[in-house]
Scaffold this motif. Structure first.
Motif, short mmCIF file in Angstrom:
data_model
loop_
_atom_site.label_atom_id
_atom_site.label_comp_id
_atom_site.label_asym_id
_atom_site.label_seq_id
_atom_site.Cartn_x
_atom_site.Cartn_y
_atom_site.Cartn_z
N HIS A 1 36.31 40.32 38.82
CA HIS A 1 35.42 39.15 38.73
C HIS A 1 35.50 38.31 39.99
O HIS A 1 36.35 38.52 40.85
N TYR B 1 49.68 35.08 34.35
CA TYR B 1 49.54 36.54 34.40
C TYR B 1 50.86 37.21 34.10
O TYR B 1 51.93 36.73 34.50
N HIS C 1 37.57 40.43 42.77
CA HIS C 1 38.96 40.91 42.81
C HIS C 1 39.39 41.37 41.43
O HIS C 1 38.82 40.94 40.42
N HIS D 1 43.31 42.08 39.28
CA HIS D 1 44.60 41.37 39.19
C HIS D 1 45.72 42.39 39.17
O HIS D 1 46.71 42.24 38.43
FE LIG Z 1 40.81 36.34 38.99
#
Ligand SMILES: [Fe+2]
Length: 154
Positions: A99, A113, A49, A51
């Motif tokens: 990753h 994030y 995936h 982000h």
């Molecule tokens: Fe991740």
């Protein structure tokens, strides 16, 4: 001021999800950032995936993990590296980075994030699809499917 102590994190720890690679508890969310605590299910690998447009940091609080990095190629994804990560390690996540990760045993990680993740892409390698998923979804092919915002062929 509230500090992120061990005791506070233990209170916030979600139960292990037997069906998914990790369970999530969004312990902080603002327009600027999200803070998410993940409790890993040993042996389950999350899907590759990104982000969305967000970047951030992951602090591995307990356990041992294996992370695989990927790059897009014409006919899909190619693994370009792998590393073992032990508790206490802080990794940086660049926007666009792809990753996957799995915990070798029990494991807990803290994710920060910025901005909050929106439009994360999850790679479904089995069905050769890229799924844009809702911010309520984690790094797996979501059920229910209404958490899938769009599908593209990989
Ligand atoms: Fe991740």
């Amino acid at each position: 001021m509230l500090a992120l102590t061990d005791d506070l994190l233990k209170i916030q720890l979600p139960p292990v999800d037997p069906e998914r690679p990790y369970s999530r508890n969004m312990i902080g969310l603002s327009e600027q950032c999200e803070i998410m605590l993940a409790r890993w299910n040993p042996g389950f690998e999350c899907a590759p995936h990104d982000h969305g447009k967000s970047g951030g940091y992951v602090l591995y609080l307990s356990g041992e993990f294996v992370e695989t990095q990927y790059t897009r190629v014409d006919d899909g994804l190619m693994a370009v590296g792998s590393r073992t990560i032990s508790a206490g390690t802080l990794i940086h996540i660049e926007p666009g980075e792809i990753h996957s990760c799995h915990a070798v045993g029990d494991g807990v990680s803290l994710h920060v994030y910025s901005p909050p993740i929106d439009g994360m892409l999850v790679y479904d390698l089995k069905n050769k699809e890229v799924l844009k998923v809702s911010s309520a979804a984690g790094a797996w092919c979501p059920q229910p499917e209404n958490l899938i915002l769009s599908r593209m062929h990989l």
